[in-house]
Design a protein around this motif. Sequence first.
Motif, PDB file in Angstrom:
ATOM      1  N   GLY A  80      15.409 -43.563  33.265  1.00 30.24           N
ATOM      2  CA  GLY A  80      16.574 -42.782  33.698  1.00 30.24           C
ATOM      3  C   GLY A  80      17.363 -42.235  32.524  1.00 30.24           C
ATOM      4  N   THR A  81      17.486 -43.037  31.484  1.00 24.81           N
ATOM      5  CA  THR A  81      18.198 -42.577  30.288  1.00 24.81           C
ATOM      6  C   THR A  81      17.484 -41.391  29.655  1.00 24.81           C
ATOM      7  OG1 THR A  81      19.008 -44.818  29.884  1.00 24.81           O
ATOM      8  CG2 THR A  81      19.044 -43.304  28.032  1.00 24.81           C
ATOM      9  N   LEU A  82      16.168 -41.495  29.535  1.00 22.13           N
ATOM     10  CA  LEU A  82      15.411 -40.397  28.934  1.00 22.13           C
ATOM     11  C   LEU A  82      15.400 -39.148  29.822  1.00 22.13           C
ATOM     12  CD1 LEU A  82      12.455 -42.423  27.430  1.00 22.13           C
ATOM     13  CD2 LEU A  82      14.243 -41.224  26.164  1.00 22.13           C
ATOM     14  N   ALA A  83      15.328 -39.336  31.123  1.00 22.95           N
ATOM     15  CA  ALA A  83      15.357 -38.183  32.034  1.00 22.95           C
ATOM     16  C   ALA A  83      16.705 -37.475  31.959  1.00 22.95           C
ATOM     17  CB  ALA A  83      15.064 -38.629  33.458  1.00 22.95           C
ATOM     18  N   LEU A  84      17.778 -38.253  31.902  1.00 18.32           N
ATOM     19  CA  LEU A  84      19.109 -37.662  31.764  1.00 18.32           C
ATOM     20  C   LEU A  84      19.234 -36.910  30.442  1.00 18.32           C
ATOM     21  CD1 LEU A  84      22.005 -37.383  32.882  1.00 18.32           C
ATOM     22  CD2 LEU A  84      22.551 -39.461  31.610  1.00 18.32           C
ATOM     23  N   GLU A  85      18.675 -37.486  29.392  1.00 15.30           N
ATOM     24  CA  GLU A  85      18.710 -36.819  28.086  1.00 15.30           C
ATOM     25  C   GLU A  85      17.963 -35.489  28.136  1.00 15.30           C
ATOM     26  OE1 GLU A  85      17.615 -37.793  23.421  1.00 15.30           O
ATOM     27  OE2 GLU A  85      17.422 -39.349  24.935  1.00 15.30           O
ATOM     28  N   ALA A  86      16.804 -35.465  28.791  1.00 16.27           N
ATOM     29  CA  ALA A  86      16.044 -34.223  28.910  1.00 16.27           C
ATOM     30  C   ALA A  86      16.844 -33.166  29.667  1.00 16.27           C
ATOM     31  CB  ALA A  86      14.718 -34.488  29.618  1.00 16.27           C
ATOM     32  N   VAL A 119      10.806 -36.382  28.870  1.00 12.83           N
ATOM     33  CA  VAL A 119      10.219 -36.505  30.208  1.00 12.83           C
ATOM     34  C   VAL A 119       8.889 -37.251  30.141  1.00 12.83           C
ATOM     35  CG1 VAL A 119       9.220 -35.203  32.130  1.00 12.83           C
ATOM     36  CG2 VAL A 119      11.393 -34.487  31.133  1.00 12.83           C
ATOM     37  N   LEU A 120       8.055 -36.911  29.173  1.00 16.04           N
ATOM     38  CA  LEU A 120       6.766 -37.584  29.043  1.00 16.04           C
ATOM     39  C   LEU A 120       6.947 -39.064  28.707  1.00 16.04           C
ATOM     40  CD1 LEU A 120       4.700 -34.881  27.109  1.00 16.04           C
ATOM     41  CD2 LEU A 120       4.554 -35.498  29.542  1.00 16.04           C
ATOM     42  N   LEU A 121       7.889 -39.347  27.853  1.00 13.65           N
ATOM     43  CA  LEU A 121       8.144 -40.730  27.464  1.00 13.65           C
ATOM     44  C   LEU A 121       8.752 -41.533  28.614  1.00 13.65           C
ATOM     45  CD1 LEU A 121       7.769 -42.478  25.006  1.00 13.65           C
ATOM     46  CD2 LEU A 121      10.054 -41.853  24.266  1.00 13.65           C
ATOM     47  N   ALA A 122       9.543 -40.878  29.448  1.00 14.74           N
ATOM     48  CA  ALA A 122      10.125 -41.562  30.611  1.00 14.74           C
ATOM     49  C   ALA A 122       9.032 -42.069  31.548  1.00 14.74           C
ATOM     50  CB  ALA A 122      11.072 -40.627  31.362  1.00 14.74           C
ATOM     51  N   GLY A 123       7.942 -41.346  31.620  1.00 17.89           N
ATOM     52  CA  GLY A 123       6.822 -41.768  32.457  1.00 17.89           C
ATOM     53  C   GLY A 123       5.986 -42.872  31.843  1.00 17.89           C
ATOM     54  N   HIS A 132      10.006 -48.137  21.438  1.00 22.59           N
ATOM     55  CA  HIS A 132      10.098 -47.769  20.019  1.00 22.59           C
ATOM     56  C   HIS A 132      10.065 -46.249  19.858  1.00 22.59           C
ATOM     57  CE1 HIS A 132       9.731 -51.959  19.017  1.00 22.59           C
ATOM     58  NE2 HIS A 132       8.593 -52.034  19.681  1.00 22.59           N
ATOM     59  N   ALA A 133       9.219 -45.605  20.656  1.00 19.83           N
ATOM     60  CA  ALA A 133       9.141 -44.148  20.596  1.00 19.83           C
ATOM     61  C   ALA A 133      10.460 -43.518  21.056  1.00 19.83           C
ATOM     62  CB  ALA A 133       7.984 -43.645  21.455  1.00 19.83           C
ATOM     63  N   GLY A 134      11.118 -44.122  22.021  1.00 26.83           N
ATOM     64  CA  GLY A 134      12.424 -43.626  22.462  1.00 26.83           C
ATOM     65  C   GLY A 134      13.462 -43.712  21.351  1.00 26.83           C
ATOM     66  N   THR A 135      13.387 -44.773  20.571  1.00 28.71           N
ATOM     67  CA  THR A 135      14.301 -44.910  19.428  1.00 28.71           C
ATOM     68  C   THR A 135      14.026 -43.820  18.399  1.00 28.71           C
ATOM     69  OG1 THR A 135      14.382 -47.290  19.814  1.00 28.71           O
ATOM     70  CG2 THR A 135      15.126 -46.507  17.669  1.00 28.71           C
ATOM     71  N   VAL A 136      12.752 -43.555  18.134  1.00 28.10           N
ATOM     72  CA  VAL A 136      12.391 -42.489  17.193  1.00 28.10           C
ATOM     73  C   VAL A 136      12.868 -41.143  17.724  1.00 28.10           C
ATOM     74  CG1 VAL A 136      10.422 -41.251  16.195  1.00 28.10           C
ATOM     75  CG2 VAL A 136      10.446 -43.751  16.225  1.00 28.10           C
ATOM     76  N   LEU A 137      12.766 -40.938  19.017  1.00 29.20           N
ATOM     77  CA  LEU A 137      13.203 -39.686  19.631  1.00 29.20           C
ATOM     78  C   LEU A 137      14.699 -39.448  19.412  1.00 29.20           C
ATOM     79  CD1 LEU A 137      11.903 -37.436  21.391  1.00 29.20           C
ATOM     80  CD2 LEU A 137      12.816 -38.648  23.350  1.00 29.20           C
ATOM     81  N   VAL A 161      23.833 -44.404  23.772  1.00 29.64           N
ATOM     82  CA  VAL A 161      23.391 -44.765  25.129  1.00 29.64           C
ATOM     83  C   VAL A 161      22.068 -45.529  25.055  1.00 29.64           C
ATOM     84  CG1 VAL A 161      22.608 -43.836  27.352  1.00 29.64           C
ATOM     85  CG2 VAL A 161      24.611 -42.866  26.237  1.00 29.64           C
ATOM     86  N   TRP A 162      21.176 -45.086  24.188  1.00 32.57           N
ATOM     87  CA  TRP A 162      19.885 -45.747  24.025  1.00 32.57           C
ATOM     88  C   TRP A 162      20.065 -47.155  23.446  1.00 32.57           C
ATOM     89  CZ3 TRP A 162      15.471 -45.006  26.218  1.00 32.57           C
ATOM     90  CH2 TRP A 162      14.330 -45.625  25.729  1.00 32.57           C
ATOM     91  N   ALA A 163      20.992 -47.297  22.503  1.00 31.28           N
ATOM     92  CA  ALA A 163      21.272 -48.620  21.939  1.00 31.28           C
ATOM     93  C   ALA A 163      21.773 -49.563  23.025  1.00 31.28           C
ATOM     94  CB  ALA A 163      22.289 -48.505  20.802  1.00 31.28           C
ATOM     95  N   TYR A 164      22.603 -49.048  23.927  1.00 31.64           N
ATOM     96  CA  TYR A 164      23.081 -49.877  25.033  1.00 31.64           C
ATOM     97  C   TYR A 164      21.925 -50.249  25.961  1.00 31.64           C
ATOM     98  CZ  TYR A 164      25.576 -51.542  29.087  1.00 31.64           C
ATOM     99  OH  TYR A 164      26.001 -52.310  30.128  1.00 31.64           O
TER     100      TYR A 164
END
Length: 174
Positions: A80-86, A119-123, A132-137, A161-164
């Motif tokens: 959800g965090t990554l989708a919101l970011e996208a 979006v791809l990472l959210a899946g 880890h890839a989300g942190t790099v993103l 938000v990602w840190a939380y």
Amino acid sequence: MTEGNRPPAPTGDRAAAAGGPAEEAGARGPAEEAGAGGPSGAAGAGGPADEADAGVPAGAGERRSGLRDPVKAVRGLGAGTLALEALVLVLAIQPIRVVGGDLGGPAIAVIVTLAVACVLLAGQMKRRWAWHAGTVLQGLLMLAGLLHWSLFVLGVTFALVWAYALHVRRVILG
């Protein structure tokens, strides 16, 4: 408190939602108060509370999150965090162009690429490497701040938000 004024003891799913079986919550059922049965966790009781804690030894000191499936809940938080970011990245293109002025084709391509990566990472959040890839993103989004200052602001915001989300993951899953 007299027996007539005592609230009913939680049973079944309500006992599990309250933090465990009835004996952990300190409540006893009416049959037990009358002396007609053993503790609700006795062998052969077979209630829903017993099934929920069948694999957890009594007194293990393990903190329960209260979630039915903590792994899926944490995975949903990350996705959800990554989708919101996208979504925010894609919707931010026009306001950045209006406010900032010189947001050219390469900057828009970077924004769209980062949104697609989100979006791809959210899946893929069921895989361990995806966190880890989300942190790099998030770092890449802050680095995109070299193209426009507002991308850096978005990068810092979503990094927080990602840190939380990582903190919640650590607390729930250990």
